[in-house]
Design a protein around this motif. Structure first.
Motif, PDB file in Angstrom:
ATOM      1  N   VAL A  58     -43.273 -16.159 -22.329  1.00  0.00           N
ATOM      2  CA  VAL A  58     -44.367 -15.549 -21.571  1.00  0.00           C
ATOM      3  C   VAL A  58     -45.623 -15.497 -22.437  1.00  0.00           C
ATOM      4  N   MET A  59     -46.714 -15.986 -21.904  1.00  0.00           N
ATOM      5  CA  MET A  59     -47.985 -16.003 -22.639  1.00  0.00           C
ATOM      6  C   MET A  59     -49.070 -15.405 -21.739  1.00  0.00           C
ATOM      7  N   ALA A 106     -50.872  -6.173 -16.059  1.00  0.00           N
ATOM      8  CA  ALA A 106     -50.140  -7.433 -16.203  1.00  0.00           C
ATOM      9  C   ALA A 106     -49.156  -7.336 -17.367  1.00  0.00           C
ATOM     10  N   ALA A 107     -49.620  -6.813 -18.516  1.00  0.00           N
ATOM     11  CA  ALA A 107     -48.752  -6.695 -19.687  1.00  0.00           C
ATOM     12  C   ALA A 107     -47.612  -5.717 -19.409  1.00  0.00           C
ATOM     13  N   SER A 114     -42.003  -3.528 -18.690  1.00  0.00           N
ATOM     14  CA  SER A 114     -41.013  -2.837 -17.857  1.00  0.00           C
ATOM     15  C   SER A 114     -39.723  -3.648 -17.748  1.00  0.00           C
ATOM     16  N   LEU A 115     -39.820  -4.965 -17.967  1.00  0.00           N
ATOM     17  CA  LEU A 115     -38.620  -5.804 -17.969  1.00  0.00           C
ATOM     18  C   LEU A 115     -38.027  -5.940 -19.373  1.00  0.00           C
ATOM     19  N   GLY A 174     -38.722  -9.137  -7.544  1.00  0.00           N
ATOM     20  CA  GLY A 174     -37.633  -9.583  -8.406  1.00  0.00           C
ATOM     21  C   GLY A 174     -37.829 -11.007  -8.913  1.00  0.00           C
ATOM     22  N   GLU A 175     -38.849 -11.686  -8.377  1.00  0.00           N
ATOM     23  CA  GLU A 175     -39.098 -13.077  -8.745  1.00  0.00           C
ATOM     24  C   GLU A 175     -39.517 -13.202 -10.217  1.00  0.00           C
ATOM     25  N   LEU A 176     -40.197 -12.154 -10.707  1.00  0.00           N
ATOM     26  CA  LEU A 176     -40.713 -12.219 -12.077  1.00  0.00           C
ATOM     27  C   LEU A 176     -39.565 -12.277 -13.081  1.00  0.00           C
TER      28      LEU A 176
END
Lengths: 87, 118
Positions: free
Chosen positions: B21-22, B40-41, B46-47, B98-100
């Protein structure tokens, strides 16, 4: 330079056929906006492509002094599921 | 800058593929300087996913260049597995659906398999 929600609405709806745009000036300063755009042409396109279509429609404003735009794009079917009432 | 110089394009190609992830953002994940960059960050925090970042406030060339690179007019910009996924509102929607998480996991697996075969 500040913009009015009406200016954003007009630019988006003129640039995207059959679209409906709901705009909120979140800080009252004319440079932070929430936008919900519903358009049949979003059908079958990714979120990135849908947002790019809106960006292109409001290109002059985006290249101007807009600080922030929180954008949500929906197809008419998705808008109905989400409970938006299209006038 | 009307057109993206080749060496900048190469830099972004390298950079977005250097981490699962960038994020190109204003400030850093620890000290975000803009609410949208912060949100966004936070989606990735959170994941529990570490993110690479470029602080565009310290890097004017990246600030203008990344907009041309991804054909996207605003900051933050998020890349997962080298692929441009959008700005803060798209990433927040992806987190909710949930896609992220699925996309990040796929990017991590890809990075792992590449490092073991290399």
């Amino acid at each position: 330079m500040a913009y009015t929600p009406q200016q954003l609405k007009q630019a988006i709806e003129n640039g995207l056929p059959d679209s409906v745009a709901y705009i909120e000036d979140t800080k009252g300063t004319g440079d932070h906006f929430n936008a919900v755009v519903i358009c049949p042409e979003f059908e079958g396109k990714s979120a990135v492509e849908q947002h790019r279509m809106v960006h292109r429609a409001m290109q002059e404003i985006i290249e101007g002094d807009l600080h922030a735009l929180h954008l949500k794009t929906l197809t008419p079917a998705a808008a109905e599921r989400a409970g938006y009432h299209i006038a | 800058m009307a057109e993206l110089p080749e060496e900048l394009k190469e830099r972004f190609d390298r950079e977005v593929n250097s981490q699962p992830v960038m994020i190109y953002m204003k400030g850093t994940p620890e000290f975000p300087m803009c609410g949208y960059s912060q949100r966004a960050a936070q989606c990735f925090q959170s994941l529990g996913v570490p993110v690479g970042h470029v602080n565009v406030l310290m890097d004017p060339e990246a600030w203008e260049g990344v907009k041309l690179y991804s054909d996207w007019p605003t900051i933050p910009q998020i890349f997962i597995g080298g692929e441009f996924v959008g700005g803060s509102s798209i990433v927040m929607e992806m987190l909710e659906s949930g896609e992220l998480e699925a996309k990040v996991n796929a990017a991590k697996e890809k990075a792992q398999s590449e490092s073991t075969t290399a």
